[in-house]
Design a protein around this motif. Structure first.
Motif, short mmCIF file in Angstrom:
data_model
loop_
_atom_site.label_atom_id
_atom_site.label_comp_id
_atom_site.label_asym_id
_atom_site.label_seq_id
_atom_site.Cartn_x
_atom_site.Cartn_y
_atom_site.Cartn_z
N HIS A 1 41.84 32.55 40.49
CA HIS A 1 42.49 33.41 41.48
C HIS A 1 43.77 34.01 40.93
CE1 HIS A 1 40.86 33.55 45.51
NE2 HIS A 1 40.41 32.33 45.36
N PHE A 2 44.54 33.14 40.29
CA PHE A 2 45.92 33.52 39.98
C PHE A 2 45.95 34.53 38.84
CE2 PHE A 2 45.55 29.31 41.87
CZ PHE A 2 46.13 29.57 43.09
N GLY A 3 45.16 34.26 37.80
CA GLY A 3 45.06 35.21 36.69
C GLY A 3 44.46 36.53 37.15
N GLY A 4 43.50 36.44 38.06
CA GLY A 4 42.84 37.64 38.56
C GLY A 4 43.83 38.54 39.27
N TRP A 5 44.57 37.98 40.20
CA TRP A 5 45.53 38.81 40.94
C TRP A 5 46.66 39.28 40.04
CZ3 TRP A 5 43.52 41.31 44.54
CH2 TRP A 5 42.61 40.74 45.43
N ALA A 6 47.01 38.48 39.04
CA ALA A 6 48.04 38.93 38.08
C ALA A 6 47.55 40.19 37.34
CB ALA A 6 48.39 37.82 37.10
N ALA A 7 46.25 40.22 37.03
CA ALA A 7 45.69 41.40 36.36
C ALA A 7 45.78 42.62 37.27
CB ALA A 7 44.24 41.14 35.94
N PHE A 8 45.59 42.41 38.57
CA PHE A 8 45.73 43.53 39.51
C PHE A 8 47.18 44.03 39.53
CE2 PHE A 8 46.82 45.34 43.59
CZ PHE A 8 45.85 46.32 43.72
N ALA A 9 48.11 43.09 39.57
CA ALA A 9 49.53 43.48 39.61
C ALA A 9 49.95 44.18 38.33
CB ALA A 9 50.41 42.25 39.86
N ALA A 10 49.19 43.98 37.25
CA ALA A 10 49.54 44.57 35.95
C ALA A 10 48.96 45.98 35.76
CB ALA A 10 49.08 43.65 34.82
N VAL A 11 48.27 46.51 36.76
CA VAL A 11 47.75 47.89 36.67
C VAL A 11 48.92 48.82 36.35
CG1 VAL A 11 46.79 49.78 38.05
CG2 VAL A 11 45.75 47.50 38.13
N VAL B 1 36.69 34.76 46.10
CA VAL B 1 36.69 34.92 44.64
C VAL B 1 35.95 36.19 44.24
CG1 VAL B 1 35.86 33.92 42.47
CG2 VAL B 1 36.97 32.45 44.17
N GLN B 2 34.83 36.45 44.90
CA GLN B 2 34.06 37.64 44.53
C GLN B 2 34.85 38.92 44.79
OE1 GLN B 2 30.26 38.23 46.41
NE2 GLN B 2 29.74 39.88 44.99
N LEU B 3 35.50 39.01 45.95
CA LEU B 3 36.27 40.21 46.25
C LEU B 3 37.40 40.39 45.23
CD1 LEU B 3 37.30 41.72 49.58
CD2 LEU B 3 39.10 41.21 47.95
N MET B 4 38.06 39.28 44.90
CA MET B 4 39.13 39.38 43.88
C MET B 4 38.56 39.94 42.57
SD MET B 4 41.06 36.40 41.80
CE MET B 4 39.46 35.96 41.15
N ARG B 5 37.43 39.38 42.14
CA ARG B 5 36.86 39.84 40.86
C ARG B 5 36.50 41.32 40.94
NH1 ARG B 5 33.46 34.56 40.04
NH2 ARG B 5 35.08 33.29 39.07
N GLU B 6 35.95 41.74 42.08
CA GLU B 6 35.55 43.15 42.21
C GLU B 6 36.76 44.08 42.26
OE1 GLU B 6 31.13 42.37 44.15
OE2 GLU B 6 32.57 43.56 45.29
N VAL B 7 37.79 43.69 43.00
CA VAL B 7 39.00 44.52 43.07
C VAL B 7 39.62 44.64 41.67
CG1 VAL B 7 41.38 44.62 43.92
CG2 VAL B 7 39.52 44.06 45.49
N VAL B 8 39.68 43.54 40.95
CA VAL B 8 40.31 43.56 39.62
C VAL B 8 39.45 44.39 38.66
CG1 VAL B 8 40.96 42.13 37.64
CG2 VAL B 8 41.57 41.41 39.96
N ALA B 9 38.13 44.25 38.73
CA ALA B 9 37.25 45.02 37.84
C ALA B 9 37.40 46.51 38.13
CB ALA B 9 35.79 44.58 38.03
N ALA B 10 37.41 46.88 39.40
CA ALA B 10 37.52 48.30 39.77
C ALA B 10 38.88 48.85 39.36
CB ALA B 10 37.31 48.48 41.28
N ALA B 11 39.94 48.10 39.66
CA ALA B 11 41.29 48.59 39.36
C ALA B 11 41.47 48.73 37.85
CB ALA B 11 42.34 47.64 39.94
N THR B 12 40.94 47.80 37.08
CA THR B 12 41.07 47.85 35.62
C THR B 12 40.32 49.07 35.07
OG1 THR B 12 41.21 45.44 35.58
CG2 THR B 12 40.71 46.52 33.49
#
Ligand code: CO8
Length: 261
Positions: A87-97, A34-45
């Motif tokens: 998890h699911f919303g987080g990765w969706a945010a990554f895919a929405a970059v 979960v932490q890695l997902m949050r960090e990847v999404v925060a950085a990518a955003t």
């Protein structure tokens, strides 16, 4: 080159207009907790909103891009807990970059790691890379887009074989069947990814974002609607400085100097 701090499971680095997100949990082969997902999404955003960045590269280590979602973290969770983890919303945010994202894959890209690569626009792989969706062996199924994106990428028959058997797919086969964009020698991976990302990032940023949005529409929309959306994006670019510069540079037989706005 300049690091951006504050993260514990990733490292972020900028090289001119290219940003690198290095997955960095070597003790777990970069398993996606979960932490890695949050960090990847925060950085990518953050990078998505930064006009100084035109393309993002996601990479892991030589041994593993990512060996999947974190099995130890998930093992004892209930359905309700899995839903609540985000998890699911987080990765969706990554895919929405909105900007182009390149996966530079070396070693294992399994389960969620393979699915993360599939969320990227371009997958560049070392000849050592191994792909696969082994989730069925764990009593679950791919959960961050694998069933949808692999079927779209390969067609149903090939995707079904890979998902239902869970077998591993080497880099050469992955290239042949269209799972990835290109294989390169392992020792060239990072240089090739930087070169490719830099050539993308040099282009007009509004045009890059429009191209990605229009290509995304090809996966989501009926053809006529997708073409209408493409027309919309194409015409909207005629109010940008970069369109004027790009076409003027052609007439003047020189390289364009894009302002990325
Ligand atoms: N989760 C947690 N820890 C992991 C994972 C993982 N996915 N993969 C590796 N690790 C850990 C190992 O437990 C080990 O830790 P320790 O030393 O403490 O035992 C360390 O990383 C090194 O791994 P190995 O010793 O196993 O290394 P090997 O070289 O022997 O094997 C493999 C490498 C083949 C990659 C092996 O580690 C493996 O099979 N890993 C699991 C692969 C897998 O099944 N992935 C799918 C996971 S499920 C998933 O991804 C679901 C996606 C959808 C999720 C939706 C929301 C969460």
């Amino acid at each position: 080159t300049e690091g951006t701090g504050g993260y514990r499971t990733i490292r972020v680095e900028r090289r001119d207009r290219v940003a690198w997100i290095h997955l960095d949990r070597p003790e777990a082969l970069n398993a996606l907790n979960v932490q890695l997902m949050r960090e990847v999404v925060a950085a990518a955003t953050e990078l998505d909103g930064d006009d100084g960045i035109g393309a993002i590269v996601v990479t892991g280590s030589e041994r593993a891009f990512a060996a999947g979602a974190d099995i130890k973290e998930m093992a004892t969770k209930s359905t309700a807990e899995m839903r609540a983890d985000g998890h699911f919303g987080g990765w969706a945010a990554f895919a929405a970059v909105r900007k182009p994202v390149i996966a530079a894959v070396s070693g294992y890209a399994l389960g969620g790691g393979c699915e993360l690569a599939l969320m990227c626009d371009i997958i560049l792989a070392a000849d050592s890379a191994t792909f696969g969706l082994p989730e069925l062996s764990l009593g679950v199924i791919p959960g961050i887009g694998g069933t949808q994106r692999l079927v779209r990428a390969l067609g149903y028959p090939k995707a079904a074989e890979i998902i239902l058997t869970g077998r591993r797919v080497g880099a050469e086969e992955a290239e042949r069947i269209g799972l990835i964009s290109r294989v390169v020698p392992a020792d060239r991976l990072l240089d090739e990814a930087q070169e490719m990302a830099a050539s993308i990032a040099a282009k007009s940023l509004p045009a890059l974002v429009a191209a990605k949005a229009a290509m995304d529409a090809a996966l989501e929309m009926p053809l006529a609607e997708g073409i209408a959306l493409e027309t919309e994006h194409f015409t909207a670019l005629f109010d940008t400085e970069d369109q004027q510069e790009g076409m003027a540079a052609f007439s003047e037989k020189r390289e364009p100097r894009f302002r990325h706005r």
